[in-house]
Design a protein around this motif. Structure first.
Motif, PDB file in Angstrom:
ATOM      1  N   PHE A 222      -5.747   2.672  -0.603  1.00  0.00           N
ATOM      2  CA  PHE A 222      -4.042   2.536  -0.400  1.00  0.00           C
ATOM      3  C   PHE A 222      -3.634   4.027   0.376  1.00  0.00           C
ATOM      4  O   PHE A 222      -2.860   4.010   1.162  1.00  0.00           O
ATOM      5  N   HIS A 223      -4.370   4.896  -0.347  1.00  0.00           N
ATOM      6  CA  HIS A 223      -3.782   6.161   0.364  1.00  0.00           C
ATOM      7  C   HIS A 223      -4.544   6.330   1.643  1.00  0.00           C
ATOM      8  O   HIS A 223      -3.726   7.039   2.550  1.00  0.00           O
ATOM      9  N   THR A 224      -5.592   6.315   2.003  1.00  0.00           N
ATOM     10  CA  THR A 224      -6.235   6.274   3.143  1.00  0.00           C
ATOM     11  C   THR A 224      -5.602   5.486   4.492  1.00  0.00           C
ATOM     12  O   THR A 224      -5.172   5.968   5.355  1.00  0.00           O
ATOM     13  N   ILE A 225      -5.080   4.174   4.016  1.00  0.00           N
ATOM     14  CA  ILE A 225      -4.295   3.654   5.260  1.00  0.00           C
ATOM     15  C   ILE A 225      -3.071   3.964   5.102  1.00  0.00           C
ATOM     16  O   ILE A 225      -2.538   3.928   6.497  1.00  0.00           O
ATOM     17  N   ASP A 226      -2.151   4.224   4.480  1.00  0.00           N
ATOM     18  CA  ASP A 226      -0.929   5.011   4.382  1.00  0.00           C
ATOM     19  C   ASP A 226      -1.086   6.241   5.244  1.00  0.00           C
ATOM     20  O   ASP A 226      -0.634   6.457   6.125  1.00  0.00           O
ATOM     21  N   GLN A 227      -1.865   7.128   4.921  1.00  0.00           N
ATOM     22  CA  GLN A 227      -2.011   8.349   5.689  1.00  0.00           C
ATOM     23  C   GLN A 227      -2.664   7.959   7.300  1.00  0.00           C
ATOM     24  O   GLN A 227      -2.108   8.740   8.106  1.00  0.00           O
ATOM     25  N   ALA A 228      -3.391   7.039   7.435  1.00  0.00           N
ATOM     26  CA  ALA A 228      -3.889   6.722   8.702  1.00  0.00           C
ATOM     27  C   ALA A 228      -2.619   6.527   9.752  1.00  0.00           C
ATOM     28  O   ALA A 228      -2.476   6.679  10.824  1.00  0.00           O
ATOM     29  N   ARG A 229      -1.869   5.693   8.786  1.00  0.00           N
ATOM     30  CA  ARG A 229      -0.836   5.311   9.657  1.00  0.00           C
ATOM     31  C   ARG A 229       0.354   6.377   9.787  1.00  0.00           C
ATOM     32  O   ARG A 229       1.072   6.335  11.100  1.00  0.00           O
ATOM     33  N   GLY A 230       0.232   7.367   9.101  1.00  0.00           N
ATOM     34  CA  GLY A 230       1.250   8.623   9.376  1.00  0.00           C
ATOM     35  C   GLY A 230       0.670   9.253  10.395  1.00  0.00           C
ATOM     36  O   GLY A 230       1.372  10.018  11.225  1.00  0.00           O
TER      37      GLY A 230
END
Length: 276
Positions: A222-230
């Protein structure tokens, strides 16, 4: 003529391990299909179908307006590819050859080489699929979309972190599997299925309430996907996720998995599986 040449230096041993890891990674890729290109094409087709299915899902439910401002397909792919990389890494490492496998009878093969080769083969297939799909999407449907990715190197780093965290979780499953094969198999299936929702690939963390966020922020994916979109979108600034959490999660589970695998390797016996 029947003697085996064993490296006598540390450098020679390292080269031997790298060679074995490479050969096992190639064998792992080709095990999915006799033709390596067909193995890659199968994974690309799976990724394309997955991406199109989510595109239709968003369209039918009218959720497209809730997405990040930017290219909609990049938004979907940033979730799909990290999810698939993480999930396939879990499955690859958890299904690696254990200490009682017949492959371990062939020196200098060991479980570490088996685990590393499985992880590298998964990364190779996923990265190759991502690059090919992005290239054809940029060339045929959205010219210049690759250049619009804000920080491609950092976004790719999140893909690597999703891959590593999946390997760490898979290593824990691998270490526990000989002791409790059926419950561990069930837990692995539950974890992979739960990530269909808990990975957060269908929404962004900034849009969640604190109550909803508590249901997802345990998950490193969840954290890696959200950070990747950032990193991928210049208009999105992730406030409710942290790549540091995913990194610490990976390191902790990696250490637990390595200690568990070492303990299991010293105690496991082929006779444990004789009645199964």
């Amino acid at each position: 003529m029947f003697e085996k040449n064993v490296p006598t230096t540390k450098f020679g041993s390292a080269l031997n391990i790298l060679e074995l890891t490479y050969l096992n990674a190639v064998q792992s890729v080709r095990s999915k299909h006799g033709n390596a290109f067909m193995a890659l094409f199968t994974n690309i087709l799976q990724s394309v179908i997955f991406t199109l299915a989510f595109f239709m899902f968003f369209q039918l439910l009218g959720m497209r307006a809730a997405a990040i401002r930017g290219d909609f397909m990049v938004y979907i792919m940033s979730g799909i590819f990290l999810f698939m990389t993480h999930t396939k890494s879990v499955a690859a490492v958890a299904g690696a050859e254990g200490p009682t496998s017949g492959m371990m009878l062939h020196a200098p093969m060991n479980t570490a080489i088996s685990i590393m080769s499985r992880m590298l083969s998964t990364l190779y297939i996923q990265v190759s699929s991502l690059l090919l799909i992005l290239f054809f999407y940029d060339m045929l449907f959205a010219p210049g979309v690759i250049g619009q990715i804000h920080n491609p190197i950092q976004a790719f780093g999140m893909l690597l972190l999703a891959w590593l965290s999946g390997g760490a979780v898979g290593l824990v499953f691998l270490a526990a599997s000989p002791w409790y094969p059926t419950p561990v198999g069930v837990l692995r299936t539950i974890y992979q299925r739960a990530n269909m929702i808990a990975s957060g690939k269908m929404f962004v963390a900034n849009s969640l309430t604190p109550q909803m966020l508590a249901l997802f922020d345990w998950n490193p994916l969840f954290h890696t996907i959200d950070q990747a979109r950032g990193y991928a979108f210049i208009n999105y600034f992730p406030r409710n996720s942290s790549w540091e959490y995913a990194l610490w999660f990976t390191l902790i589970f990696m250490m637990i998995g390595l200690m568990g695998e070492f303990f299991t390797r010293k105690h496991v016996s082929a006779s444990w599986f004789a009645r199964r």
